[in-house]
Each structure stands twice: as structure tokens, then as C-alpha cells.
Design an enzyme around this catalytic site. Structure first.
Site, PDB file in Angstrom:
ATOM      1  N   ASP A   1       0.737  -1.293  -0.094  1.00 40.24           N
ATOM      2  CA  ASP A   1      -0.021   0.016   0.056  1.00 40.24           C
ATOM      3  C   ASP A   1       0.718   1.134   0.034  1.00 40.24           C
ATOM      4  O   ASP A   1       0.119   2.182   0.161  1.00 40.24           O
ATOM      5  CB  ASP A   1      -0.975   0.151   1.263  1.00 40.24           C
ATOM      6  CG  ASP A   1      -1.866  -0.868   1.009  1.00 40.24           C
ATOM      7  OD1 ASP A   1      -2.694  -1.025   0.097  1.00 40.24           O
ATOM      8  OD2 ASP A   1      -2.302  -1.868   2.005  1.00 40.24           O
TER       9      ASP A   1
ATOM     10  N   ASP B   1      -6.606  -4.819  -5.769  1.00 43.40           N
ATOM     11  CA  ASP B   1      -5.988  -3.378  -5.263  1.00 43.40           C
ATOM     12  C   ASP B   1      -4.972  -3.233  -5.802  1.00 43.40           C
ATOM     13  O   ASP B   1      -4.630  -1.788  -5.936  1.00 43.40           O
ATOM     14  CB  ASP B   1      -6.566  -3.127  -3.724  1.00 43.40           C
ATOM     15  CG  ASP B   1      -7.517  -3.765  -3.082  1.00 43.40           C
ATOM     16  OD1 ASP B   1      -7.906  -5.134  -3.500  1.00 43.40           O
ATOM     17  OD2 ASP B   1      -7.952  -3.441  -2.301  1.00 43.40           O
TER      18      ASP B   1
END
Length: 475
Positions: free
Chosen positions: A111, A168
Site C-alpha cells: 500500500d 487493489d
């Protein structure tokens, strides 16, 4: 530099739909973001993630900078600054962005892109300041460390499976593609491309829908596929589908490989064909239980932003018009938090099955990004933002150095750039750059192999201007 804009832009035809209420929307966003600052006691160490369903306030235990969501609030403030020109938003965007600098070194998950590109990346695109540039590149270097060439993908998590890769993760490839382009680092481009190809093969189903998670063996064989945040393994998690619409479109922007455009189209067609009348999907398109079939405003906002860009590559009016319809719904009382105690701009997002009717920082971020993209596409005027002087030669890092070091420089006018190394007698010993460059900030990796230890000078010259600094080479 290329691709320094938010996305690939073109001008839509006049017969396309209009999003006419965006001034009221910005007033609402401004109000809610100011209320959030007050709720956070103006503490830039706190980064909102999602609201509490009962109180409407941001959940305290999810305010840490290490959360995957930590870059969204800073990014939203940069977007408000771009949209309004209000220095209030710049002041606070700077503070919240600076607090995330350590996350450029966080190797614990994939992330880094969400944390760093949404904050530092947007800051650099708006202001072109060297500090943001360097931190964004560090984030790219950190993200690249999680790549395994045997699998051809960046590992997403450490807490489940053997080598999990989630849909993602497509979004975080933009950090690598962008950084590779601006500094000419082929390794980062190759990593991003390989991951995109792996995801294309294993996440995208034949009907255009997507899996959430694919787990691999150490040799790259698929262990299993699942959709943890959706209803079940074969279901279609709406936010994951939106990541695919946005992600594959962005990948096509950098690669221009048709297979990624085809993947973006397929993902978009599935998303659009399964939208309800109000253009905001349930959290999972296939959820059978009415009691948990909650809406997901975040999936709608992400998809709208991706559809605006996909339109620029396809001229498919349905993509543009669907994005406008989504913005219209999200701007309605059904999804805006007007006259409520909810701290977010939008309501009715879903984190995962059974956790719906929340506000989220990422729904707010992509909602504002969609408005930025809509305005750029329709040639709306943006406030003039003053940028810092760009002619600058940074001190090399590290310094002193052994064998290799990095030099950053910025130029405010395009021109022929000469960056060279000299000994103390003034004799040129090596030329690092001798080429035409556009306005921007650049990174140069200097390998001093073959040079003896000692003090050297490095000098930047462009358009009659020059700057010189010292560096120390040690063995």
C-alpha cells in the site's frame, strides 16, 4: 516530463452529459473537511479511514499513518487546493503529507502507492517541489522491494496465504510506472508491467468480472482464488471491480498495450451493466442476502474516476455519461452527508460484508478526483497556483559516499542541460547529463567507479544559469 497530469486528457463532445452542481458539492466538501480537521484537533499525525456507524465520527483506532488509508485525507486536501486555490488547504495538505514521509520506507505491504502517491505524488504534481519528488521516488523504490520475479508480482500482504496478490494492487502500480518514467528507471517499469500482466491473467474472469485475491506458490503456480471482502469466492466485489476499471485504464496510459485497454473495457462493461438505477452499486454485485446488500459509494467514486479516463482512450460516450450519472447520484442527498453528524463527505460506503453504511476517506478522495477529472475534461478553469522556483541543484545523497550516490536537480525552463563532475583543479572527469530536458525535477544516479577518493565538484548548467556543489568520494 510526460504524464505529469492526473490522467490522459481530451475534450468531450458537447452532446455529453453535464455535472452541473459541483460548486455546491465543493462547498459541502470544504465544510466537512474543515469539520474533520476540528475533530482531529488539527493533529497531522491522525489520518482518517472510516467513520463509526453509530456516532458518524472517524474511528480512532484507524487513524494511524501505517494504515493503507492514510494517504487519502492529505490527497483530498491537495485536490481541494487544486479546485479552490484556497491557501488554507495547501497549508494543511503540507502538514498531513509531511507526516507520511516515513511511510515511503514502509515495506510491510503493497500500500505504499496509496499512502505516498496520493499524498506526495499529488503534492508534486501540483507544486513540483523537490521534497515531494524525492519522497515519491523513495516510495517507488520501497514498493519495488516486494516484487518476486519468479511469481511476476508484488506481494500484497503477509498475513494470509503464501504469496497473496490482490486486485487493489493494480492501483499502486501507478507509483512505479510514473517514477520509472520521470527518472528513466527501466527496472521499475518492468516490475509494474510484469505485475499488470500477472493480474490480467489471474484476476480477470472471462465475463469481465474480477477475483479479489489470488494466492501463489513460491514458483508462481496458483494456490487458490477468493473474494474475501465480498460474498464468496466466485462473487464480484464492487470495489475490486472498480479498482480493475481504474487500474487497467491507468496501465494502458503508461504501456499503450491493447490487452490492458481491452481489460479496462471488459471490467467497465461488467460494472456498468450491473449498476442499479441510481448508478451506485451494492458492495458485491452478487450478494444474495438483502440484509447485508449495502451500497458502496466508494466503488462508485473509484469507477467514475476510472471511466472518465477510459473515455479519453475510447471516445465511448457511455463511459463519460455513466461517470457523470455516478457523480450526480453521489452528489444527491441520498449519498452526501449534508445536515448530518457524519464526518465524511459521502456516506453509504461498505468496508466489507456486513460493514456498510459508513463514510470512508477513500470514497471522499476518489469523489474529489472525479470532479477534478470532469473539470479538466470539460476545460473548466482552475485557480492559478504559484509554484516554487525550480532551478535548483540538491546536495548529493549520501555524502560522503562510497562508489554510488544520487543527485537531484530542478529546472524552471526547458533547455539543454549539462550536469558534469569536475576535480578540484577544474578538469571535467565525467558528464552525467548532456541533453534537452523539459521543466521539472530529475534524479541522476552517479557511479564513481574508476575515480579515486577525494573531493569533487558537480555543476548544473542550463540556459545560461549554473549551480555548483561539492561531493566527497571515500573508499
Amino acid at each position: 516530463m510526460k504524464n505529469n497530469s492526473l490522467f490522459a486528457q481530451s475534450n468531450p463532445d458537447v452532446n455529453l452529459k453535464n455535472f452541473s452542481s459541483n460548486e455546491d458539492v465543493l462547498d459541502h466538501a470544504d465544510q466537512k473537511m474543515r469539520e474533520t480537521l476540528q475533530e482531529l484537533s488539527y493533529n497531522p499525525k491522525l489520518h482518517p479511514a472510516h467513520t463509526d456507524r453509530e456516532t458518524g465520527q472517524w474511528v480512532e483506532e484507524y487513524l494511524g499513518r501505517e494504515r493503507w488509508t492514510s494517504g487519502f485525507f492529505a490527497g483530498s486536501m491537495w485536490y481541494l487546493y487544486k479546485l479552490t486555490g484556497d491557501p488554507f488547504w495547501r497549508e494543511h495538505a503540507v502538514q498531513w503529507t509531511q507526516d507520511l514521509e516515513s511511510e515511503a520506507y514502509n515495506t510491510s505491504d503493497h500500500d505504499t502507492g496509496f499512502r505516498i502517491f496520493n499524498s506526495f505524488g499529488n503534492a508534486y504534481k501540483i507544486e513540483e517541489a523537490r521534497y515531494y519528488f524525492k519522497t515519491t521516488l523513495q516510495g517507488a523504490a520501497t514498493l519495488a522491494e516486494r516484487y518476486d520475479p519468479d511469481i511476476g508480482a508484488i506481494k500484497s500482504w503477509e498475513w494470509v496465504g503464501n504469496y497473496p496478490v490482490i486486485i487493489d494492487n493494480l492501483m499502486n502500480l501507478e507509483l512505479l510506472f510514473w517514477a520509472a518514467e520521470v527518472v528513466g528507471k527501466d527496472e521499475w517499469y518492468d516490475i509494474a508491467l510484469a505485475h499488470a500482466e500477472t493480474s490480467l491473467i489471474h484476476h480477470l474472469r472471462a465475463d469481465g468480472s474480477t477475483y479479489h485475491v489470488v494466492d501463489f506458490t513460491d514458483s508462481g503456480i496458483v494456490n487458490w482464488k477468493n473474494t474475501f471482502q465480498g460474498y464468496g469466492a466466485e462473487s464480484v466485489w464492487a470495489r475490486g471491480q472498480a479498482w480493475a476499471v481504474y487500474g487497467f485504464t491507468m496501465i494502458y496510459r503508461f504501456t499503450r498495450e491493447k490487452k490492458f485497454l481491452d481489460a479496462a473495457r471488459a471490467s467497465a462493461e461488467y460494472f456498468i451493466e450491473n449498476l442499479p438505477e441510481d448508478f451506485v452499486p451494492p458492495y458485491d454485485f452478487l450478494e444474495p442476502e438483502p440484509s447485508v446488500r449495502t451500497k458502496d459509494a466508494s466503488a462508485a467514486a473509484i469507477a467514475a474516476s476510472g471511466l472518465f479516463e477510459l473515455y479519453t482512450f475510447t471516445n465511448n460516450e457511455n463511459y463519460f455519461n455513466t461517470a457523470v450519472e455516478i457523480l450526480g447520484s453521489l452528489s444527491s442527498d441520498a449519498y452526501m452527508t449534508k445536515n448530518s453528524n457524519i464526518s465524511s463527505i459521502l456516506k453509504r460506503s461498505t468496508r466489507q460484508r456486513g460493514q456498510g453504511n459508513l463514510g470512508t476517506s477513500y470514497a471522499d478522495y476518489y469523489f474529489l478526483e472525479s470532479i477534478v477529472r470532469y473539470r479538466e475534461l470539460t476545460n473548466a478553469n482552475f485557480p492559478v497556483i504559484q509554484k516554487e522556483s525550480l532551478f535548483f541543484l540538491d546536495q548529493n545523497y549520501p555524502n560522503p559516499f562510497n562508489n554510488s550516490t544520487v543527485i537531484y536537480y530542478s529546472i524552471e525552463e526547458e533547455g539543454e542541460v549539462d550536469l558534469s563532475i569536475y576535480n578540484l583543479a577544474g578538469r571535467k572527469v565525467q558528464t552525467l547529463e548532456n541533453r534537452f530536458r523539459s521543466v521539472g525535477t530529475y534524479q541522476i544516479d552517479f557511479n564513481a567507479s574508476g575515480l579515486s577518493s577525494g573531493v569533487y565538484l558537480y555543476r548544473l548548467k542550463v540556459n545560461g544559469r549554473a549551480s555548483t556543489k561539492k561531493m566527497i568520494l571515500v573508499e
